[in-house]
Design a protein around this motif. Structure first.
Motif: not given
Length: 159
Positions: A35-45
């Motif tokens: 999803s768009a929301e998931q695509a915008c998340d940042y991973s700590n890596i």
């Protein structure tokens, strides 16, 4: 002895990067169900979100496609960093659609090109494929780090 020409190899590489899972998953598989929301998340890596990486891929695939076709690109970039920054008015769905359309145009252009033209452009074609494969790996890695990767989507290569 099997004879393989440059055009076949490069076309197979584009297909592997775009829509054919081979030794690694394709871009279509890497983005499937995101999803768009998931695509915008940042991973700590990761320095970039998946949205930003897809924007970067869209930018460079379009730029290199235009150059391959001999079209003026009139691109003014002050640095690679700006290629990751999506336009605020561009939705995730539109961005993915545009990237997939560019990948389809790439595939068609390679299929329609003669072997000599492909050989003349082999270095840049190989580099765009390597670039795509690198970022596809990043996307899968980020999804895994965020717990958003279904292992059944992966490719299990048995030697």
């Amino acid at each position: 002895m099997i004879e393989i020409n440059s055009k076949e190899v490069i076309l197979d590489q584009f297909k592997a990067c775009y829509n054919t899972d081979t030794w690694f998953v394709s871009l279509q598989t890497a983005l499937q169900g995101l999803s768009a929301e998931q695509a915008c998340d940042y991973s700590n890596i990761s320095v970039h979100s998946i949205f930003e990486i897809v924007n970067h891929l869209s930018f460079y695939n379009e730029l290199e496609f235009n150059r391959f076709k001999g079209l003026e690109d009139n691109v003014q970039i002050s640095g690679n960093k700006m290629t990751f920054e999506p336009l605020p008015e561009k939705s995730w769905e539109l961005l993915v659609e545009e990237l997939f359309q560019t990948m389809e145009r790439w595939q068609s252009a390679i299929e329609q090109s003669d072997e000599k033209y492909i050989e003349k452009n082999a270095e840049s074609l190989t580099y765009i494929n390597l670039h795509n494969a690198y970022h596809i790996g990043q996307i899968v890695f980020i999804r895994k780090s965020l717990g958003r990767w279904n292992e059944s989507q992966g490719f299990d290569y048995n030697v």
